[in-house]
Write a protein that holds these residues in place. Structure first.
Motif, short mmCIF file in Angstrom:
data_model
loop_
_atom_site.label_atom_id
_atom_site.label_comp_id
_atom_site.label_asym_id
_atom_site.label_seq_id
_atom_site.Cartn_x
_atom_site.Cartn_y
_atom_site.Cartn_z
N GLY A 100 50.55 28.81 -2.69
CA GLY A 100 51.28 27.75 -1.63
C GLY A 100 50.98 28.16 -0.16
N GLY A 101 50.27 29.44 0.16
CA GLY A 101 49.82 29.71 1.46
C GLY A 101 48.66 29.18 1.99
N SER A 102 48.48 29.59 3.18
CA SER A 102 47.36 29.04 4.06
C SER A 102 46.53 30.14 4.67
CB SER A 102 47.78 28.27 5.22
OG SER A 102 48.64 26.97 4.71
N LEU A 103 45.11 29.95 4.77
CA LEU A 103 44.42 30.96 5.64
C LEU A 103 43.31 29.90 6.31
CD1 LEU A 103 43.35 33.55 2.75
CD2 LEU A 103 44.70 33.85 4.84
N ARG A 104 42.62 30.43 7.17
CA ARG A 104 41.70 29.91 7.97
C ARG A 104 40.45 30.76 8.07
NH1 ARG A 104 40.66 27.23 14.00
NH2 ARG A 104 40.82 29.16 14.65
N LEU A 105 39.34 30.26 7.58
CA LEU A 105 38.11 30.97 7.48
C LEU A 105 37.37 30.60 8.97
CD1 LEU A 105 37.11 31.09 3.94
CD2 LEU A 105 38.81 32.67 4.95
N SER A 106 36.57 31.49 9.45
CA SER A 106 35.68 31.28 10.67
C SER A 106 34.41 31.76 10.22
CB SER A 106 36.19 31.80 11.75
OG SER A 106 37.69 31.18 12.10
N CYS A 107 33.44 31.26 10.73
CA CYS A 107 32.06 31.42 10.64
C CYS A 107 31.24 31.17 11.89
CB CYS A 107 31.24 30.98 9.39
SG CYS A 107 29.38 31.29 9.08
N ALA A 108 30.96 32.30 12.69
CA ALA A 108 30.12 32.19 14.12
C ALA A 108 28.98 32.32 13.78
CB ALA A 108 30.83 33.29 14.99
N ALA A 109 27.78 31.57 14.22
CA ALA A 109 26.56 31.55 14.34
C ALA A 109 26.06 32.04 15.70
CB ALA A 109 25.94 30.29 14.10
N SER A 110 24.93 32.89 15.67
CA SER A 110 24.25 33.24 16.84
C SER A 110 22.75 33.34 16.34
CB SER A 110 24.85 34.60 17.33
OG SER A 110 24.40 35.71 16.50
N GLY A 111 21.79 33.62 17.44
CA GLY A 111 20.50 33.46 17.45
C GLY A 111 19.98 32.34 17.69
N SER A 112 18.82 31.82 16.81
CA SER A 112 18.34 30.70 17.09
C SER A 112 18.66 29.64 16.28
CB SER A 112 16.74 30.74 16.63
OG SER A 112 15.90 29.48 16.70
N ILE A 113 19.78 28.86 16.95
CA ILE A 113 20.75 27.71 16.33
C ILE A 113 19.96 26.32 16.52
CG2 ILE A 113 22.64 29.34 16.22
CD1 ILE A 113 23.57 27.59 18.40
N PHE A 114 18.92 26.30 17.27
CA PHE A 114 18.45 25.01 17.58
C PHE A 114 17.97 24.32 16.09
CE2 PHE A 114 16.70 21.35 19.64
CZ PHE A 114 15.51 21.17 18.87
N GLY A 115 18.21 23.15 15.91
CA GLY A 115 17.68 22.73 14.48
C GLY A 115 18.74 22.89 13.39
N ILE A 116 19.85 23.06 13.82
CA ILE A 116 20.72 23.28 12.67
C ILE A 116 21.46 21.91 12.31
CG2 ILE A 116 23.37 24.02 12.00
CD1 ILE A 116 21.49 26.52 12.22
N ASN A 117 21.54 21.60 11.03
CA ASN A 117 21.95 20.20 10.54
C ASN A 117 22.83 20.00 9.67
OD1 ASN A 117 20.41 20.91 8.33
ND2 ASN A 117 18.30 20.04 9.33
N ALA A 118 23.10 21.19 9.20
CA ALA A 118 24.27 21.22 8.25
C ALA A 118 24.93 22.71 8.25
CB ALA A 118 23.82 20.73 6.69
N MET A 119 26.23 22.64 7.75
CA MET A 119 27.02 24.02 7.65
C MET A 119 27.95 23.75 6.85
SD MET A 119 28.59 23.41 11.46
CE MET A 119 27.38 23.18 12.08
N GLY A 120 28.61 24.71 6.13
CA GLY A 120 29.56 24.64 5.24
C GLY A 120 29.98 25.84 4.64
N TRP A 121 30.78 25.89 3.44
CA TRP A 121 31.28 26.76 2.53
C TRP A 121 31.03 26.76 1.16
CZ3 TRP A 121 33.45 31.15 5.41
CH2 TRP A 121 33.91 30.87 6.82
N TYR A 122 30.64 27.88 0.46
CA TYR A 122 30.59 27.98 -0.86
C TYR A 122 31.32 29.20 -1.19
CZ TYR A 122 26.35 25.20 -1.67
OH TYR A 122 25.41 24.40 -1.79
N ARG A 123 31.71 29.17 -2.35
CA ARG A 123 32.82 30.30 -2.89
C ARG A 123 32.13 30.87 -4.23
NH1 ARG A 123 38.47 27.26 -4.18
NH2 ARG A 123 37.67 25.91 -5.80
#
Length: 115
Positions: A15-38
């Motif tokens: 019943g609780g909550s969490l927030r995940l973060s994912c920060a990108a760095s480097g050559s990020i031009f051209g990123i066209n999708a992002m997301g999460w798997y488990r």
């Protein structure tokens, strides 16, 4: 190259909550999708949520209405807000960024839902 750093996992009660973060760095031009798997112990990696460059999102049926994916283009960060967590959400969560046709992965963060 794209480097990803995840944060935000941990132990939470049902019943609780969490927030995940994912920060990108480097050559990020051209990123066209992002997301999460488990990936749960003994299970296959499954898509949880994704967001594409136009802003469209999609979610696994099991998390619809409970999880929300969002992004901050200035910070090059994708988030996963997880509410109403259930024991079956226990898994290692991996973020990804897709640059052209190549996927880059985070290191994974453990989410454990248990009383």
């Amino acid at each position: 190259q794209v480097q990803l750093v995840e944060s935000g996992g941990g132990l939470v009660q049902p019943g609780g909550s969490l927030r995940l973060s994912c920060a990108a760095s480097g050559s990020i031009f051209g990123i066209n999708a992002m997301g999460w798997y488990r990936q749960a112990p003994g299970g296959q990696r499954e898509l949880v949520a994704a967001i594409i460059s136009g802003g469209s999102t999609n979610y696994a049926d099991s998390v619809k209405g409970r999880f929300t994916i969002s992004r901050d283009n200035v910070k090059n960060t994708v988030y996963l807000q997880m509410n109403s967590l259930r024991p079956e959400d226990t898994a290692v969560y991996y973020c990804y960024f897709r640059k052209w046709s190549r996927d880059y992965w985070g290191q994974g963060t453990q989410v454990t839902v248990s009383s």
